[in-house]
Design a protein around this motif. Structure first.
Motif, mmCIF file in Angstrom:
data_model
loop_
_atom_site.group_PDB
_atom_site.id
_atom_site.type_symbol
_atom_site.label_atom_id
_atom_site.label_comp_id
_atom_site.label_asym_id
_atom_site.label_seq_id
_atom_site.Cartn_x
_atom_site.Cartn_y
_atom_site.Cartn_z
ATOM 1 N N ARG A 15 0.854 -1.196 0.000
ATOM 2 C CA ARG A 15 0.000 0.000 0.000
ATOM 3 C C ARG A 15 0.886 1.241 0.000
ATOM 4 N N GLY A 16 0.291 2.361 -0.255
ATOM 5 C CA GLY A 16 0.984 3.629 -0.046
ATOM 6 C C GLY A 16 1.654 4.177 -1.298
ATOM 7 N N TRP A 17 1.976 5.459 -1.220
ATOM 8 C CA TRP A 17 2.538 6.175 -2.352
ATOM 9 C C TRP A 17 3.916 5.688 -2.752
ATOM 10 N N ARG A 18 4.696 5.247 -1.737
ATOM 11 C CA ARG A 18 6.067 4.828 -2.067
ATOM 12 C C ARG A 18 6.060 3.606 -2.968
ATOM 13 N N ALA A 24 5.494 2.720 -10.616
ATOM 14 C CA ALA A 24 5.470 3.685 -11.717
ATOM 15 C C ALA A 24 6.868 3.856 -12.310
ATOM 16 N N TRP A 25 7.864 3.901 -11.450
ATOM 17 C CA TRP A 25 9.249 4.056 -11.907
ATOM 18 C C TRP A 25 9.664 2.838 -12.745
ATOM 19 N N ALA A 26 9.264 1.637 -12.289
ATOM 20 C CA ALA A 26 9.587 0.412 -13.038
ATOM 21 C C ALA A 26 8.942 0.451 -14.426
ATOM 22 N N LEU A 27 7.701 0.954 -14.492
ATOM 23 C CA LEU A 27 7.029 1.077 -15.792
ATOM 24 C C LEU A 27 7.774 2.055 -16.702
ATOM 25 N N SER A 28 8.224 3.139 -16.082
ATOM 26 C CA SER A 28 8.944 4.154 -16.847
ATOM 27 C C SER A 28 10.241 3.586 -17.436
ATOM 28 N N THR A 121 -1.824 -7.571 -11.507
ATOM 29 C CA THR A 121 -0.829 -7.209 -10.481
ATOM 30 C C THR A 121 -1.473 -6.258 -9.462
ATOM 31 N N PRO A 122 -1.015 -6.309 -8.216
ATOM 32 C CA PRO A 122 -1.633 -5.440 -7.192
ATOM 33 C C PRO A 122 -1.103 -4.005 -7.258
ATOM 34 N N VAL A 123 -1.266 -3.395 -8.421
ATOM 35 C CA VAL A 123 -0.815 -2.018 -8.610
ATOM 36 C C VAL A 123 -2.052 -1.172 -8.884
ATOM 37 N N GLY A 124 -2.074 0.038 -8.364
ATOM 38 C CA GLY A 124 -3.217 0.932 -8.576
ATOM 39 C C GLY A 124 -3.489 1.122 -10.058
ATOM 40 N N ARG A 125 -4.772 1.170 -10.427
ATOM 41 C CA ARG A 125 -5.122 1.271 -11.853
ATOM 42 C C ARG A 125 -4.592 2.559 -12.491
ATOM 43 N N THR A 126 -4.589 3.636 -11.700
ATOM 44 C CA THR A 126 -4.105 4.895 -12.273
ATOM 45 C C THR A 126 -2.573 4.912 -12.372
ATOM 46 N N THR A 127 -1.918 4.019 -11.604
ATOM 47 C CA THR A 127 -0.446 3.982 -11.641
ATOM 48 C C THR A 127 0.057 3.583 -13.027
ATOM 49 N N PHE A 128 -0.710 2.704 -13.716
ATOM 50 C CA PHE A 128 -0.299 2.311 -15.071
ATOM 51 C C PHE A 128 -0.219 3.536 -15.974
#
Lengths: 290, 297
Positions: A15-18, A24-28, A121-128
């Motif tokens: 959980r959490g922003w970190r 997000a960084w990994a996607l980038s 994956t347990p990543v926020g939908r907006t994070t993609f």
């Protein structure tokens, strides 16, 4: 087994922003790796900013005998039209990269068959979306620097060094506002799948309504009113004025306040539209449809 | 039973297979491919119309910028260097012709890449037909679609920007357009070869499109280009075609001598582009097949 379980438990309870930022960084980074695996991409990335600017400069030189334009000076206070166009269009790469690169993220994942895997994956939908946005800020931002650098070296464009700081703040506000548009674009892609035509239309309209290579005064009154509702219109003028006039740029504070207001509206509306669309598409089982 | 009739020395092969002769160019295949593509295109008629409207959003920023920079004196200076008195009419007709150049780059050049995305490239390549016939078929269907889109663009531009052109010169304009179109087919073949080798079509296509757009006098007269770029520009069939078509439609005058000279120039470029295009495509096909990377992304 215990280790696996604890790993999975930890994974699912993240959980959490970190942790979202790490994803997000990994996607980038992943997007950089894909882009850099095509050698021609690197060449295009370097040449693109100039190849967009040069036709603009040539078209301008067909109607102006010198580097100064009295007509432009009357409307904007800037007589050097090459400086005006070069700084304004530098933002174009960032905008197009954000709209296309980030907005079409989900479609690209779908095309290569990784969308559903990614959504499990347990990543926020907006994070993609903003994870790829992070990549496109780096990509587009480097393009802005390249184009401005080349404009200074090749066309003799001059910029006020003090203006770099407010210009960076303007770019940050612009990127936040564009994120709202990107959410809307991603929603179009989720529903229409082949939404590139709408994205093309939306992107071209935003560029048309923004004072990138001409002042808004040359637009018909109706379009001028529409332009006032776009953060890009305020951002383009504020960015250019900062780099030309420095800290004393006219209307800088007003533009930034307007961008703050528009950013809040765009992000809120874009976020709600994206979440609602995402839920609707999943409820219909149409996520993976082409 | 058909199977029984065709068995014998030829095994299970039908007459279609035994009587089949490989040709270097098969027009019937081109026709089939063109009809197949047009049938698919007609399933999405809005696409063709929209492609006539979207370029308006690309033309407008150039016209607005030229208006802002030139002001009231802009047309005077433009007239001095170009010989034409109205840059809006000049630009609109330039974009009308450039639609065909765009088509040769994005359509013909990417024919096999689109087949690859649809998963039909390898089955298509297994068919014992000349690859050039497949490309040519794609070129025909793309040209039909582009003509509709270009006409939509011209009609909307006339309405929005209030420009008019002479229609009395329609026949010489069509001849020039056709010659340019066939010359651009050769250019498309060359690109198709490059895309088979380099794979990522978006970047290569964008790169080629941006360079060709810069050296082609769409928004500005060729005189504003540096000398070396002017030489490069005259190697593009569209440069000659745009010049002739502008002369015919904007001045409504026909000078047989200069027209024939232009047509001869286009014929020479047609021969050159087909020779180079076919050679590049065949070499690229051979190179890719040797490495077994035809279906790779």
């Amino acid at each position: 087994m215990d280790n696996d379980e604890s790993f999975n438990e930890r994974l699912m309870s993240r959980r959490g922003w970190r942790s979202e930022f790490r994803a997000a960084w990994a996607l980038s980074i992943k997007t950089w790796q894909i882009e850099l695996s095509y050698p021609l991409s690197i060449l295009w990335f370097i040449l693109m900013p100039f190849l967009w600017l040069i036709p603009m400069v040539l078209a301008g030189s067909a109607v102006s005998s010198g580097a100064n334009s009295a007509s432009l000076a009357d409307m904007t206070g800037i007589s050097d039209w090459i400086t005006y166009v070069a700084i304004g269009t530098a933002l174009m790469g960032l905008i197009i990269s954000t709209l296309w690169g980030t907005g079409m993220t989900l479609r690209r994942e779908q095309n290569v068959g990784t969308l559903e895997t990614l959504f499990t994956t347990p990543v926020g939908r907006t994070t993609f979306i903003w994870g790829n946005g992070l990549h496109n800020i780096q990509h587009g931002g480097l393009g802005v620097i390249l184009q401005l650098g080349a404009s200074i070296l090749i066309f003799g464009v001059t910029i006020n060094a003090w203006g770099i700081f407010p210009a960076l703040a303007v770019v940050a506000l612009l990127v936040i506002g564009m994120q709202g548009v990107v959410y809307a674009v991603a929603s179009i892609v989720l529903v229409a799948k082949q939404g590139w035509m709408l994205v093309e239309f939306l992107g071209s309209t935003l560029v048309l309504l923004a004072p990138l290579s001409y002042p808004l005064a040359v637009l018909p009154p109706l379009l001028q009113m529409a332009a006032a509702g776009s953060p890009l219109s305020w951002g383009a003028d504020a960015f250019r004025n900062s780099l030309v006039f420095g800290l004393a740029a006219p209307g800088l504070i007003q533009s930034m306040l307007m961008m703050l207001l528009l950013d809040a509206v765009y992000l809120l509306v874009g976020g709600i539209v994206y979440k609602t669309t995402h839920r609707w598409v999943r409820s219909r089982g149409a996520l993976a449809q082409f | 039973m058909t199977v029984v009739e065709t068995t014998g020395d030829e095994g299970d092969l039908s007459a279609d297979h035994t009587e089949f002769k490989v040709r270097s160019l098969d027009w019937s295949i081109s026709k089939l491919i063109a009809l197949k593509n047009l049938r698919i295109a007609l399933r999405y008629p809005a696409n063709i119309i929209v492609w006539g409207i979207i370029p308006l959003l690309w033309i407008a920023p150039y016209l607005l910028m030229m208006t802002a920079i030139g002001g009231s004196a802009g047309n005077t200076y433009f007239s001095e260097i170009s010989g034409f008195d109205d840059f809006i009419r000049f630009v609109v007709i330039g974009w009308f012709v450039y639609m065909y150049v765009d088509n040769s780059i994005w359509g013909i050049g990417n024919t096999f890449r689109w087949e690859q995305f649809s998963g039909t490239l390898e089955p298509l390549f297994l068919a014992p037909v000349p690859r050039i016939s497949i490309l040519l078929g794609g070129a025909f269907s793309d040209s039909v679609q582009t003509t509709i889109s270009a006409l939509v663009l011209l009609a909307f531009s006339c309405l929005l920007f209030g420009v008019t052109y002479s229609v009395t010169m329609i026949l010489p304009v069509i001849i020039v357009l056709l010659l340019m179109l066939f010359a651009l087919f050769g250019f498309g073949f060359m690109l198709a070869g490059l895309i088979i080798v380099f794979k990522d079509p978006s970047v290569l296509t964008e790169l080629v499109d941006a360079v060709v757009f810069t050296v082609t006098p769409v928004n500005y007269p060729i005189e504003v280009l540096p000398k070396y770029a002017q030489v490069l520009s005259y190697l593009m069939p569209a440069t000659l075609a745009i010049g002739i078509i502008r002369e015919l439609t904007m001045t409504a005058s026909f000078e047989p001598g200069s027209y024939l000279l232009g047509v001869l120039g286009l014929l020479s470029l047609l021969a050159l582009f087909w020779a180079v295009g076919l050679a590049v495509f065949r070499y690229a096909e051979h190179w890719t097949k040797e490495r077994g990377s035809m279906g790779g992304f």
